[in-house]
Design a protein around this motif. Structure first.
Motif, mmCIF file in Angstrom:
data_model
loop_
_atom_site.group_PDB
_atom_site.id
_atom_site.type_symbol
_atom_site.label_atom_id
_atom_site.label_comp_id
_atom_site.label_asym_id
_atom_site.label_seq_id
_atom_site.Cartn_x
_atom_site.Cartn_y
_atom_site.Cartn_z
ATOM 1 N N GLY A 1 -72.263 74.616 80.300
ATOM 2 C CA GLY A 1 -71.726 75.847 79.749
ATOM 3 C C GLY A 1 -72.785 76.927 79.730
ATOM 4 O O GLY A 1 -73.979 76.669 79.941
ATOM 5 N N THR A 2 -72.371 78.156 79.481
ATOM 6 C CA THR A 2 -73.306 79.273 79.423
ATOM 7 C C THR A 2 -73.300 79.887 78.030
ATOM 8 O O THR A 2 -72.270 79.858 77.325
ATOM 9 N N PRO A 3 -74.418 80.469 77.610
ATOM 10 C CA PRO A 3 -74.442 81.175 76.321
ATOM 11 C C PRO A 3 -73.389 82.268 76.240
ATOM 12 O O PRO A 3 -72.833 82.529 75.169
ATOM 13 N N GLU A 4 -73.100 82.919 77.358
ATOM 14 C CA GLU A 4 -72.097 83.976 77.376
ATOM 15 C C GLU A 4 -70.732 83.439 76.961
ATOM 16 O O GLU A 4 -69.975 84.109 76.231
ATOM 17 N N GLU A 5 -70.410 82.222 77.399
ATOM 18 C CA GLU A 5 -69.114 81.635 77.040
ATOM 19 C C GLU A 5 -69.027 81.364 75.541
ATOM 20 O O GLU A 5 -67.956 81.517 74.930
ATOM 21 N N ILE A 6 -70.133 80.977 74.935
ATOM 22 C CA ILE A 6 -70.160 80.789 73.479
ATOM 23 C C ILE A 6 -70.015 82.136 72.783
ATOM 24 O O ILE A 6 -69.334 82.260 71.755
ATOM 25 N N ALA A 7 -70.648 83.161 73.326
ATOM 26 C CA ALA A 7 -70.601 84.490 72.725
ATOM 27 C C ALA A 7 -69.180 85.039 72.694
ATOM 28 O O ALA A 7 -68.787 85.713 71.733
ATOM 29 N N TYR A 8 -68.395 84.772 73.746
ATOM 30 C CA TYR A 8 -67.000 85.226 73.753
ATOM 31 C C TYR A 8 -66.240 84.654 72.549
ATOM 32 O O TYR A 8 -65.462 85.354 71.895
ATOM 33 N N LEU A 9 -66.472 83.369 72.269
ATOM 34 C CA LEU A 9 -65.810 82.735 71.134
ATOM 35 C C LEU A 9 -66.321 83.315 69.816
ATOM 36 O O LEU A 9 -65.532 83.548 68.888
ATOM 37 N N ALA A 10 -67.610 83.555 69.720
ATOM 38 C CA ALA A 10 -68.178 84.127 68.496
ATOM 39 C C ALA A 10 -67.594 85.509 68.222
ATOM 40 O O ALA A 10 -67.304 85.848 67.060
ATOM 41 N N VAL A 11 -67.425 86.319 69.258
ATOM 42 C CA VAL A 11 -66.825 87.642 69.081
ATOM 43 C C VAL A 11 -65.410 87.507 68.541
ATOM 44 O O VAL A 11 -65.000 88.245 67.625
ATOM 45 N N TYR A 12 -64.653 86.587 69.077
ATOM 46 C CA TYR A 12 -63.289 86.357 68.581
ATOM 47 C C TYR A 12 -63.298 85.992 67.099
ATOM 48 O O TYR A 12 -62.538 86.556 66.298
ATOM 49 N N LEU A 13 -64.163 85.059 66.721
ATOM 50 C CA LEU A 13 -64.207 84.625 65.326
ATOM 51 C C LEU A 13 -64.720 85.721 64.400
ATOM 52 O O LEU A 13 -64.371 85.762 63.219
ATOM 53 N N ALA A 14 -65.546 86.610 64.936
ATOM 54 C CA ALA A 14 -66.072 87.714 64.138
ATOM 55 C C ALA A 14 -65.068 88.841 63.989
ATOM 56 O O ALA A 14 -65.139 89.624 63.034
ATOM 57 N N SER A 15 -64.128 88.946 64.909
ATOM 58 C CA SER A 15 -63.207 90.074 64.953
ATOM 59 C C SER A 15 -61.976 89.838 64.081
ATOM 60 O O SER A 15 -61.688 88.719 63.648
ATOM 61 N N ASP A 16 -61.210 90.905 63.883
ATOM 62 C CA ASP A 16 -59.973 90.803 63.116
ATOM 63 C C ASP A 16 -58.902 90.038 63.868
ATOM 64 O O ASP A 16 -57.883 89.657 63.283
ATOM 65 N N GLU A 17 -59.111 89.779 65.148
ATOM 66 C CA GLU A 17 -58.146 88.994 65.932
ATOM 67 C C GLU A 17 -57.996 87.581 65.378
ATOM 68 O O GLU A 17 -56.960 86.940 65.563
ATOM 69 N N SER A 18 -59.042 87.093 64.700
ATOM 70 C CA SER A 18 -59.024 85.719 64.179
ATOM 71 C C SER A 18 -58.795 85.697 62.669
ATOM 72 O O SER A 18 -59.185 84.740 62.000
ATOM 73 N N ARG A 19 -58.147 86.721 62.135
ATOM 74 C CA ARG A 19 -58.036 86.836 60.676
ATOM 75 C C ARG A 19 -57.199 85.727 60.034
ATOM 76 O O ARG A 19 -57.220 85.575 58.810
ATOM 77 N N PHE A 20 -56.457 84.938 60.840
ATOM 78 C CA PHE A 20 -55.685 83.812 60.300
ATOM 79 C C PHE A 20 -56.385 82.481 60.592
ATOM 80 O O PHE A 20 -55.795 81.416 60.453
ATOM 81 N N THR A 21 -57.659 82.554 60.986
ATOM 82 C CA THR A 21 -58.412 81.363 61.393
ATOM 83 C C THR A 21 -59.565 81.115 60.429
ATOM 84 O O THR A 21 -60.472 81.940 60.312
ATOM 85 N N THR A 22 -59.546 79.989 59.746
ATOM 86 C CA THR A 22 -60.656 79.638 58.858
ATOM 87 C C THR A 22 -60.736 78.123 58.702
ATOM 88 O O THR A 22 -59.743 77.408 58.842
ATOM 89 N N GLY A 23 -61.948 77.637 58.451
ATOM 90 C CA GLY A 23 -62.162 76.213 58.232
ATOM 91 C C GLY A 23 -62.073 75.374 59.488
ATOM 92 O O GLY A 23 -61.982 74.142 59.413
ATOM 93 N N THR A 24 -62.138 76.012 60.654
ATOM 94 C CA THR A 24 -61.946 75.275 61.903
ATOM 95 C C THR A 24 -63.261 74.859 62.541
ATOM 96 O O THR A 24 -64.311 75.445 62.288
ATOM 97 N N THR A 25 -63.183 73.828 63.375
ATOM 98 C CA THR A 25 -64.295 73.427 64.238
ATOM 99 C C THR A 25 -63.876 73.759 65.659
ATOM 100 O O THR A 25 -63.053 73.061 66.247
ATOM 101 N N GLN A 26 -64.415 74.820 66.178
ATOM 102 C CA GLN A 26 -64.004 75.346 67.473
ATOM 103 C C GLN A 26 -64.795 74.655 68.582
ATOM 104 O O GLN A 26 -65.955 74.976 68.832
ATOM 105 N N LEU A 27 -64.151 73.698 69.242
ATOM 106 C CA LEU A 27 -64.787 72.972 70.345
ATOM 107 C C LEU A 27 -64.835 73.834 71.594
ATOM 108 O O LEU A 27 -63.832 74.439 71.987
#
Length: 250
Positions: free
Chosen positions: A217-243
């Motif tokens: 994997g690449t760090p960039e691919e992890i960053a895409y997921l981090a941006v999602y979790l940081a953004s309001d797009e994931s406002r219904f997402t909590t307590g998850t383990t994002q594989l």
């Protein structure tokens, strides 16, 4: 970029290289103001090319230093905990010093930052906390990762605990669990393994072959997921383990 984090303030630890650096850059490109720290401040050079960043040398194993640093940080919308260390070996290779260091850096550093910033985030009524765990934890077993797996499993427990305790306070807390990612940390492990298996080329091949996708994997691919979790797009997402492990845990 669509400026998905416009107007948000983010705190990022271990932002000097690898996943931490890529996430800090992604947050900046998406419009966040980023407070980026690393043990070696020189590794933070160049981040200002991506946006509004405030850099600082920080040892996240130093409770007093962490408290002093975060006291001067604006109340964040995002906390990204990335500092960590991969110890190689079984229980027989892990003395108390190695155990204590791994838990101090991989887990207690998150306790330090969360406990310092959470009261202000609760007062603000919103916040996204993102903790770096690993697929090599309670999810997937990996050989010679005894104390590392113990710490990363504990990160998942910490994440879920914060998520459930503050779910009604506007706080979300999620863990990212990567597989094998191209990074300076991995390069160090490849060199170490290479000394016992006949060279770094063979060691790298071994890491690649354990990934079902046939690549790292690449760090960039992890960053895409981090941006999602940081953004309001994931406002219904909590307590998850994002594989995000290229199928390694299948």
């Amino acid at each position: 970029m669509s400026k998905r984090l416009e107007g948000k303030i983010a705190v990022c630890t271990a932002a000097g290289q690898g996943i931490g650096r890529e996430v800090a850059e992604a947050f900046l490109r998406e419009g966040a103001t980023v407070f980026a720290s690393d043990l070696d401040e020189t590794k933070l050079e160049g981040l200002d090319a991506f946006g509004d960043v405030r850099t600082m040398a920080l040892d996240v194993t130093n409770s007093e230093a962490v408290a002093a640093y975060l006291a001067g940080v604006e109340t964040p919308d995002i906390l990204f905990n990335c500092a960590g260390f991969v110890h190689h070996g079984t229980v027989l290779d892990c003395d108390e010093k190695a155990w204590d260091f791994s838990f101090d850096l991989n887990l207690k550093s998150m306790h330090r930052t969360i406990s310092a910033l959470l009261p202000r985030m609760v007062e603000k009524g919103a916040g996204s906390i993102i903790n770096m765990s690993s697929a090599a934890s309670s999810i997937k077993a990996a050989p010679n990762r005894y104390v590392y797996m113990a710490t990363k499993a504990a990160v998942i427990g910490l994440t879920r605990s914060v998520a459930i305790d503050f779910i009604r306070s506007g706080i979300r807390c999620n863990a990212i669990c990567p597989g094998t990612i191209e990074s300076p940390s991995l390069e160090g492990r490849i060199e170490e393994l290479g000394r016992t298996v006949g060279g770094t080329d063979k060691a790298r091949t071994m890491f690649i072959e354990r990934q079902p996708m046939g690549r790292l994997g690449t760090p960039e691919e992890i960053a895409y997921l981090a941006v999602y979790l940081a953004s309001d797009e994931s406002r219904f997402t909590t307590g998850t383990t994002q594989l995000i492990d290229g199928g390694w845990s299948l």
